[in-house]
Design a protein around this motif. Structure first.
Motif, PDB file in Angstrom:
ATOM      1  N   LEU A 170      -1.464   2.763  -3.842  1.00 57.82           N
ATOM      2  CA  LEU A 170      -2.476   2.062  -3.047  1.00 57.82           C
ATOM      3  C   LEU A 170      -2.436   2.521  -1.590  1.00 57.82           C
ATOM      4  CD1 LEU A 170      -4.655  -0.129  -2.884  1.00 57.82           C
ATOM      5  CD2 LEU A 170      -2.829  -1.798  -2.459  1.00 57.82           C
ATOM      6  N   ALA A 174      -5.564   4.244   0.406  1.00 58.91           N
ATOM      7  CA  ALA A 174      -6.052   3.650   1.648  1.00 58.91           C
ATOM      8  C   ALA A 174      -5.998   4.645   2.799  1.00 58.91           C
ATOM      9  CB  ALA A 174      -5.222   2.405   1.984  1.00 58.91           C
ATOM     10  N   TRP A 175      -4.890   5.404   2.887  1.00 59.36           N
ATOM     11  CA  TRP A 175      -4.719   6.327   4.000  1.00 59.36           C
ATOM     12  C   TRP A 175      -5.733   7.474   3.949  1.00 59.36           C
ATOM     13  CZ3 TRP A 175      -3.402   7.211   8.665  1.00 59.36           C
ATOM     14  CH2 TRP A 175      -3.206   8.508   9.121  1.00 59.36           C
ATOM     15  N   SER A 177      -8.542   7.641   2.364  1.00 58.05           N
ATOM     16  CA  SER A 177      -9.906   7.128   2.531  1.00 58.05           C
ATOM     17  C   SER A 177     -10.203   6.879   4.002  1.00 58.05           C
ATOM     18  CB  SER A 177     -10.083   5.839   1.730  1.00 58.05           C
ATOM     19  OG  SER A 177      -9.929   6.070   0.340  1.00 58.05           O
ATOM     20  N   ALA A 178      -9.246   6.267   4.704  1.00 55.10           N
ATOM     21  CA  ALA A 178      -9.435   5.984   6.128  1.00 55.10           C
ATOM     22  C   ALA A 178      -9.525   7.277   6.930  1.00 55.10           C
ATOM     23  CB  ALA A 178      -8.277   5.121   6.646  1.00 55.10           C
TER      24      ALA A 178
END
Length: 220
Positions: A170, A174-175, A177-178
């Motif tokens: 996860l 998240a990383w 995508s950001a």
């Protein structure tokens, strides 16, 4: 929940750093070029490596150090070559980003006002994905960090080790995508050819530096 949060925290601590893969994802995000496929490849690669480590196959790498030696030299060669290409773009922009005018001057075709590149300036998907795959899988640190480190720590969570792995996966999703989709908001500062030349110069320094750092322990 504790195991998942531990995996999330450790996963972020290992991937949130200046590295070849992150630099490439950032540059593609700034160009708004193939961002989704790149993010998916990076996240999926991390997920595979995390699962391999948690499954215990990290011990294979630990017992066959020559695998890391091969990855070290291949990764160093690729990083330095990529860095030299970025340095060439910074020194004399050409090809997809610039077009020479009749007077021999470089006429830039920079990103649009929002940071995206024009259709003519876009690179093909296949070479882009091959590049990000090489930056990911030819990096020996990914095996030390993702496979060995995460795998070893996950083992301390016993039956909850796969929950720990889910947290780490996860964190990776998240990383990336950001980093990929958030980079577009930096486009306002990268509207000119000069700013992109500076960016490429920075990328060249980072890539070549990382490549040299991979082989320095062997040469020392």
């Amino acid at each position: 929940m504790t195991s998942m949060l531990s995996g999330l925290a450790l996963g972020l601590s290992l991937i949130v750093a200046i590295g070849a893969q992150n630099v490439f994802v950032l540059r593609q995000g700034l160009r708004r070029e193939h961002v989704l496929p790149i993010v998916l490849v990076c996240a999926l690669s991390d997920a595979i490596l995390i699962c391999v480590g948690v499954a215990g196959l990290g011990f294979l790498v630990e017992r066959a150090p020559w695998l890391l030696v091969v990855a070290r030299w291949a990764g160093a060669a690729f990083l330095i070559a990529y860095g030299l290409l970025a340095a060439r773009r910074a020194w004399r922009p050409s090809g997809d980003a610039l077009h020479a005018d009749p007077h021999g001057q470089a006429d830039a075709a920079p990103p649009t006002a929002g940071g995206a590149t024009t259709t003519a300036a876009r690179t093909r998907l296949a070479p882009t994905l091959l590049t990000v795959l090489a930056l990911t899988w030819l990096n020996p640190h990914v095996y030390l960090d993702t496979v060995l480190t995460l795998g070893s720590i996950a083992a301390t969570h016993g039956a909850a080790r796969w929950v720990f792995a889910a947290g780490a996966i996860l964190a990776s999703i998240a990383w990336f995508s950001a980093l990929g989709f958030g980079a577009r908001y930096l486009g306002r500062w990268l509207r000119t050819p000069r700013s992109w030349r500076i960016l490429d110069a920075g990328i060249a320094v980072v890539m070549v530096g990382l490549g040299i750092s991979l082989v320095l322990p062997v040469l020392a």
